[in-house]
Design an enzyme around this catalytic site. Structure first.
Site, PDB file in Angstrom:
ATOM      1  N   SER A 223       0.833  -1.204   0.000  1.00  0.00           N
ATOM      2  CA  SER A 223       0.000   0.000   0.000  1.00  0.00           C
ATOM      3  C   SER A 223       0.865   1.252   0.000  1.00  0.00           C
ATOM      4  O   SER A 223       0.561   2.246  -0.659  1.00  0.00           O
ATOM      5  CB  SER A 223      -0.940  -0.005   1.207  1.00  0.00           C
ATOM      6  N   ARG A 227       0.304   3.601  -3.162  1.00  0.00           N
ATOM      7  CA  ARG A 227      -0.341   4.898  -2.893  1.00  0.00           C
ATOM      8  C   ARG A 227       0.442   6.018  -3.558  1.00  0.00           C
ATOM      9  O   ARG A 227      -0.096   6.840  -4.294  1.00  0.00           O
ATOM     10  CB  ARG A 227      -0.439   5.142  -1.395  1.00  0.00           C
ATOM     11  N   ASN A 231      -0.881   7.909  -7.078  1.00  0.00           N
ATOM     12  CA  ASN A 231      -1.157   9.345  -7.076  1.00  0.00           C
ATOM     13  C   ASN A 231      -0.350  10.084  -8.116  1.00  0.00           C
ATOM     14  O   ASN A 231      -0.864  10.916  -8.868  1.00  0.00           O
ATOM     15  CB  ASN A 231      -0.855   9.934  -5.690  1.00  0.00           C
TER      16      ASN A 231
END
Lengths: 287, 156
Positions: A223, A227, A231
């Site tokens: 994660s 992440r 993004n």
């Protein structure tokens, strides 16, 4: 269809333009060509694991070196008197990171704070490359240096973010074993969250607990990496899409998106740093 | 989106930068910051202490000033008293001196009166002798008749 007014030359379709921008400069062992630079996505894929993204590595090491150099300059002559501008800036960053670490982590560890500072500034700098207009550096590389592919934002490369998050993961495992011992760490993975005073039921829960905790543990680096990658990749993609517009219209979308993206850049760097601190704190804590 | 050696390369670079930061960036900066913090804390403590000392000194100065004022007032009143005494003394001396002068003047006066009376008596005796001479129309031996004359003079 590519818009001829967007200035990307004739005969380049929009999807070709986008794919070109998302292709890393890959150097690797091709089954047919041997060690060479990949011409296109297909060849890069055929190289498999034994390939390296030269552009990602170049930009990430360059930016990391800039970080080290600037902070080294600030730290070299650091003194307790009235600080100069550079020392002041470095101290502000150090103070901010130190505050974040002290709020969360209460043990004694010489590594966590410098690690957090490196992550915060380095990831921020790598993210910042997203604000360079998407065609500037690739076009320069292509026309002046003759380099076909050039992806300038290292954090849009999942290898880069995974490389960092797996390093953090290694530290999590290391500190878990060091602080809790192999037995303690194993107990943490197998004897919770479900537990019982009855021995038989307690051991019956082991597979379930191991599955839950194992997923939780593995999810941390995944994660963390995805992440940041997601993004920045999405942000980059939108900049590329905006670049497909006629050049006289691009500013209308790229400026608002860039301003919004400043927030994302800082926030993602901060989140990566903060989660690293939190994960390492958890590795130090006994349950 | 291929997973490849870049991952390892990035991990190595990451470790290198963290090591560098841990070795050359973090310690000097944090040391300088701690030292400055200590200096500022010391400065603040010193300022507080000196403020307290100033207050104490002010209080002390006030008491000294008040004491001095009292002393001054005392000295003034003493001086006034002493001045009064001196004036009083001088008055007394002057009075006694004037008394003494008066007495001596009176004594002198009396003596003058006595001597005047004496000379008058003598003059009168001379006048009487010459008168008697004229009356007797003859020479009277003053020495022979001195006892008579003295008698006469005593009667005047």
């Amino acid at each position: 269809m590519a818009n001829p007014e967007s200035g990307h030359g004739e005969g380049v379709t929009a999807s070709e333009y986008i794919q070109h921008h998302l292709q890393n400069l890959t150097f690797g062992n091709h089954p047919e060509n041997g060690w060479s630079i990949a011409h296109g996505a297909a060849e890069a894929k055929q190289m498999g694991f034994w390939a390296i993204h030269l552009d990602s590595m170049f930009w990430s090491i360059l930016l990391g070196s800039i970080f080290c150099f600037v902070f080294w300059l600030g730290a070299k002559k650091a003194h307790a008197g009235i600080p100069g501008a550079l020392q002041n800036f470095c101290e502000m960053m150090v103070d901010f990171v130190d505050g974040s670490v002290k709020d969360t982590f209460h043990g004694k560890n010489e590594l966590i704070a410098p690690l957090a500072l490196t992550i915060a500034v380095w990831v921020f700098l790598m993210n910042l490359m997203d604000l360079v207009p998407v065609d500037f550096i690739p076009e320069f590389a292509k026309r002046v240096l003759g380099i076909e592919y050039m992806k300038v934002v290292p954090t849009t490369d999942v290898n880069v973010t995974l490389g960092m998050s797996l390093s953090v993961f290694a530290l999590i495992i290391y500190y878990s074993l060091k602080v809790k011992g192999a037995k303690g760490f194993l107990a943490e993975l197998t004897l919770q969250p479900f537990s019982s005073d009855n021995k038989i039921i307690k051991y019956a829960f082991v597979p379930v607990n191991l599955l839950l905790e194992g997923v939780g543990l593995i999810a941390k680096p995944i994660s963390l990496a995805l992440r940041l990658f997601g993004n920045l990749y999405a942000g980059e993609l939108i900049f590329i899409l905006i670049a497909l517009l006629p050049f006289y219209l691009q500013w209308a979308l790229s400026i608002p998106w860039a301003i919004f993206h400043i927030l994302v850049i800082v926030l993602q760097a901060f989140i990566f740093m903060m989660l690293t601190i939190v994960y390492l704190t958890m590795a130090h804590e006994h349950h | 989106m291929n997973i490849n050696l870049t991952l390892i390369g990035q991990a190595i670079a990451f470790a290198g930068f963290v090591w560098f930061c841990m070795k050359f960036v973090w310690p000097p900066l944090i040391a300088a910051m701690r030292e400055r913090q200590a200096t500022i804390a010391e400065g603040l403590a010193a300022a507080e202490k000196s403020a307290q000392a100033e207050e104490e000194a002010k209080a002390e100065a006030d008491t000294i000033l008040a004491e001095a004022r009292n002393q001054a007032a005392e000295i003034v009143s003493q001086a006034q008293k002493r001045g009064n005494d001196i004036v009083e003394d001088a008055k007394k001396t002057a009075t006694s001196e004037s008394d003494r002068l008066k007495v001596s003047a009176q004594a002198e006066l009396e003596q003058e009166v006595v001597s005047a009376r004496e000379s008058l008596r003598q003059q009168v005796s001379a006048v009487a002798v010459s008168g008697a001479e004229k009356i007797l129309k003859r020479e009277v031996d003053a020495n022979a008749h001195a006892s008579i004359l003295d008698d006469l003079i005593a009667k005047i």
